[in-house]
Structure formats: C-alpha cells, structure tokens
Motif scaffolding. Structure first.
Motif, PDB file in Angstrom:
ATOM      1  N   MET A  60       0.852  -1.165   0.000  1.00  0.00           N
ATOM      2  CA  MET A  60       0.000   0.000   0.000  1.00  0.00           C
ATOM      3  C   MET A  60       0.906   1.239   0.000  1.00  0.00           C
ATOM      4  SD  MET A  60      -2.990   1.037   2.719  1.00  0.00           S
ATOM      5  CE  MET A  60      -3.775  -0.525   2.706  1.00  0.00           C
ATOM      6  N   ASN A  61       0.594   2.155  -0.887  1.00  0.00           N
ATOM      7  CA  ASN A  61       1.453   3.336  -0.949  1.00  0.00           C
ATOM      8  C   ASN A  61       1.152   4.278   0.221  1.00  0.00           C
ATOM      9  OD1 ASN A  61      -0.647   5.090  -1.624  1.00  0.00           O
ATOM     10  ND2 ASN A  61      -0.364   4.788  -3.819  1.00  0.00           N
ATOM     11  N   PRO A  62       2.077   5.146   0.568  1.00  0.00           N
ATOM     12  CA  PRO A  62       1.938   6.002   1.756  1.00  0.00           C
ATOM     13  C   PRO A  62       0.722   6.933   1.707  1.00  0.00           C
ATOM     14  CG  PRO A  62       4.198   6.077   0.925  1.00  0.00           C
ATOM     15  CD  PRO A  62       3.401   5.281  -0.044  1.00  0.00           C
ATOM     16  N   LYS A 111      -2.359   4.881   2.507  1.00  0.00           N
ATOM     17  CA  LYS A 111      -2.308   4.495   3.916  1.00  0.00           C
ATOM     18  C   LYS A 111      -2.721   5.675   4.801  1.00  0.00           C
ATOM     19  CE  LYS A 111       0.694   2.152   7.168  1.00  0.00           C
ATOM     20  NZ  LYS A 111       2.011   1.559   7.373  1.00  0.00           N
ATOM     21  N   GLN A 112      -2.268   6.866   4.448  1.00  0.00           N
ATOM     22  CA  GLN A 112      -2.624   8.065   5.211  1.00  0.00           C
ATOM     23  C   GLN A 112      -4.131   8.324   5.128  1.00  0.00           C
ATOM     24  OE1 GLN A 112      -0.762  11.659   3.805  1.00  0.00           O
ATOM     25  NE2 GLN A 112      -1.299  12.812   5.631  1.00  0.00           N
ATOM     26  N   ARG A 113      -4.719   8.178   3.958  1.00  0.00           N
ATOM     27  CA  ARG A 113      -6.166   8.355   3.794  1.00  0.00           C
ATOM     28  C   ARG A 113      -6.943   7.330   4.614  1.00  0.00           C
ATOM     29  NH1 ARG A 113      -6.428   8.959  -2.683  1.00  0.00           N
ATOM     30  NH2 ARG A 113      -5.427  10.996  -2.830  1.00  0.00           N
ATOM     31  N   LEU A 114      -6.477   6.099   4.603  1.00  0.00           N
ATOM     32  CA  LEU A 114      -7.130   5.040   5.370  1.00  0.00           C
ATOM     33  C   LEU A 114      -7.105   5.351   6.866  1.00  0.00           C
ATOM     34  CD1 LEU A 114      -8.502   2.272   5.385  1.00  0.00           C
ATOM     35  CD2 LEU A 114      -6.232   1.243   5.533  1.00  0.00           C
ATOM     36  N   ILE A 115      -5.995   5.851   7.347  1.00  0.00           N
ATOM     37  CA  ILE A 115      -5.875   6.205   8.765  1.00  0.00           C
ATOM     38  C   ILE A 115      -6.824   7.356   9.103  1.00  0.00           C
ATOM     39  CG2 ILE A 115      -4.314   7.197  10.496  1.00  0.00           C
ATOM     40  CD1 ILE A 115      -2.069   5.532   9.178  1.00  0.00           C
ATOM     41  N   ILE A 116      -6.882   8.367   8.255  1.00  0.00           N
ATOM     42  CA  ILE A 116      -7.767   9.514   8.494  1.00  0.00           C
ATOM     43  C   ILE A 116      -9.229   9.072   8.496  1.00  0.00           C
ATOM     44  CG2 ILE A 116      -8.608  11.684   7.502  1.00  0.00           C
ATOM     45  CD1 ILE A 116      -5.709  12.227   6.601  1.00  0.00           C
ATOM     46  N   VAL A 117      -9.615   8.281   7.514  1.00  0.00           N
ATOM     47  CA  VAL A 117     -10.993   7.792   7.439  1.00  0.00           C
ATOM     48  C   VAL A 117     -11.314   6.920   8.654  1.00  0.00           C
ATOM     49  CG1 VAL A 117     -12.555   6.293   6.138  1.00  0.00           C
ATOM     50  CG2 VAL A 117     -11.178   7.991   4.940  1.00  0.00           C
ATOM     51  N   SER A 118     -10.385   6.093   9.068  1.00  0.00           N
ATOM     52  CA  SER A 118     -10.599   5.241  10.243  1.00  0.00           C
ATOM     53  C   SER A 118     -10.830   6.081  11.493  1.00  0.00           C
ATOM     54  CB  SER A 118      -9.406   4.312  10.462  1.00  0.00           C
ATOM     55  OG  SER A 118      -9.253   3.438   9.380  1.00  0.00           O
TER      56      SER A 118
END
Length: 149
Positions: A1-3, A6-13
C-alpha cells in the motif's frame, strides 16, 4: 500500500471511530433522560419499573382525591377504566386538576405500588386529551370484556 493511500485510510478510520463514539455518547445521554409512559393497567401488571422516572396517565377517579390539611400533600387514584394506580403528590396542583379529568404525572413508582409524582399535568380544556392517555384509555377499553346491562 502506498503512503498516500495508507494516510487516507488512517484519516478515514479515525473519522469513523470519532463519529461512532460521538453517536454512542449522544444515545447514552438521551436514553437516560427518557421518561416512558405507562397506563394504570401496565403499572398494575408490573410492567413499569420501580424507582425509575416514568410517566403515568389516565383519568382521576371520582371521590379519590384526598388532601392533607397541614401541607400541600394530596393523594388520588388514576384509572384507565381497567386498572387503578394510587398517586401521591406534594405541591400545587394545576388549576384544571379535578376528579374525572385526564392527567399525566411524572415521578417514580415505589415498592408498594404507589406512584410518587413529582409533576402533575392536567388537560387544558374539556375536549383535549393527551394523546398517550387517549391511546391508553382506548387500549384498555378494547381489552376490557364487553358488559351487557
């Protein structure tokens, strides 16, 4: 997974977790402030919780009102024409409170089955009936066995 992904996934989570926590806290706060309505039949059948703030409504039974001459204490009986609940209240009753009229009382049911009212509301004219009281009376009348005279 590109950075970036991954950053978007963390924010959405974090957003989902934050919104879920907020909704959960709001629901918990609202559920503790809800006063459920019970008619006298439900109270007599034991459906109403003891020592929890609830509302009870019905018609004040004729001849049931008794006042303490030394204080503002008053006792009366509320009916849905199927069952009765004894109510005790200390305070000034509404001007429209009288026997044979519909009321809704907020308070707690004690261990002896007597409703200790903290607030009593009376209907405001001869045609108005609080909706929950009207439904309770209609329900009790439908459930009562037919009487022939």
């Amino acid at each position: 997974m590109n950075p970036k992904r991954k950053q978007r996934l963390i924010i959405v989570s974090f957003l989902v977790i934050g919104v879920s926590a907020t909704v959960g806290l709001i629901m918990a706060a609202l559920s503790s402030n809800v006063n459920h309505f019970y008619n006298p039949t439900e109270v007599a059948q034991g459906a109403a919780p003891v020592d929890k703030s609830i509302r009870v409504g019905g018609m004040v039974v004729d001849g049931s009102v008794s006042r303490d001459g030394q204080s503002l204490a008053v006792a009366f009986t509320v009916t849905d024409y199927n069952s009765n609940v004894d109510v005790k209240y200390t305070g000034i009753l509404p001007d429209l409170f009288r026997e044979g009229q519909g009321i809704v009382a907020t308070g707690k049911l004690d261990a002896q089955g007597v409703f200790q009212a903290e607030e009593v509301l009376a209907k405001h004219d001869e045609k108005y009936m609080p909706p929950e009281v009207q439904r309770a009376l209609d329900k009790a009348q439908d459930a009562a066995p037919a009487q022939t005279y």
